[in-house]
Scaffold this motif. Structure first.
Motif, short mmCIF file in Angstrom:
data_model
loop_
_atom_site.label_atom_id
_atom_site.label_comp_id
_atom_site.label_asym_id
_atom_site.label_seq_id
_atom_site.Cartn_x
_atom_site.Cartn_y
_atom_site.Cartn_z
N GLY A 29 0.79 -1.22 0.07
CA GLY A 29 0.10 -0.05 -0.12
C GLY A 29 0.87 0.96 0.03
O GLY A 29 0.45 2.29 0.62
N TYR A 36 3.53 0.54 9.23
CA TYR A 36 2.17 0.42 10.06
C TYR A 36 2.26 0.15 11.42
O TYR A 36 1.30 0.95 12.21
N LEU A 220 -5.74 -2.94 1.77
CA LEU A 220 -5.37 -1.48 1.76
C LEU A 220 -6.03 -0.53 0.68
O LEU A 220 -6.71 0.24 0.79
#
Length: 224
Positions: A29, A36, A220
């Motif tokens: 993504g 993340y 995502l």
């Protein structure tokens, strides 16, 4: 509470991506997998992070630096040779201190809210469990009964360990430096009723293969 991200794996099942890039720096993504976690930990109020590394680990240090860009303070535990999960955490204990700390595998993707784990634990460990994924359908690592975790058993509703936990440094009492697994320590503590758990309902993917990396990309993209 401090947090540790396990990032020492070689990622052999994700070759050729991981031939020249450590798995935590693989993109999904448009963002590195480890970013993340760092963003979620910062959002949850964590400020001090320890990251262990081995394979191409200097790339991780060079990319993340001291963590200031995430509002974090990152310190690193470099492993000359991979020490497995138990040995890697044991080596990092001087950086983690004397209080329980959060641990998260660097090669998972999840929307789990780490804020939920910023509280005292009962016993030596607290593990976040998930439903057995498609690549591990009939397996399961442990089963949850009235808040306590037990070793997997035939006929039980066994669940899979998500790679997210809170561990007390006392779990490693008597251990020696070197490579060793975490699971035997957890099972020994379970036998004494000292490991609690919870069943997570959110999204979680073990990004161990190129196919599962594609699953993260799909999730995502759908969420944009």
């Amino acid at each position: 509470m401090k947090a540790m991200i396990l990032a020492a794996g070689k990622g052999e099942r994700m070759r050729p991506l991981t031939l020249h890039t450590p798995k935590p720096l693989v993109q999904a993504g448009g963002k590195r997998l480890i970013e993340y976690h760092l963003e979620a930990l910062a959002k949850a109020g964590f400020t001090e992070i320890v990251i262990n590394h081995a394979w191409l680990g200097q790339q991780i240090e060079s990319y993340l630096g001291d963590g200031a860009q995430f509002g974090l303070r990152i310190r690193y535990s470099a492993e000359g040779e991979p020490l497995e999960t138990g040995g890697g955490i044991f080596q990092a204990l001087p950086l983690l201190g004397d209080e329980p700390f959060l641990v998260v595998n660097g090669d998972i993707w999840t929307d789990y809210d780490f804020t939920q784990l910023k509280q005292p634990i009962k016993g030596l460990a607290h593990l976040v469990m998930v439903d057995n994924p498609a690549h591990h359908p009939s397996g399961g690592d442990f089963y949850l009964d009235q808040g306590l975790l037990h070793d997997a058993a035939a006929g039980a509703d066994n669940l899979t360990f998500s790679g997210i936990s809170v561990l007390d440094p006392k779990l490693f009492a008597g251990c020696s430096a070197g490579a060793f697994k975490l699971a035997p320590l957890l099972r020994a503590a379970m036998a004494k009723g000292l490991v609690t758990g919870e069943h997570m309902a959110g999204r979680w993917i073990d990004v161990g293969t190129l196919e599962r990396l594609a699953q993260v990309e799909t999730l995502l993209t759908a969420g944009q």
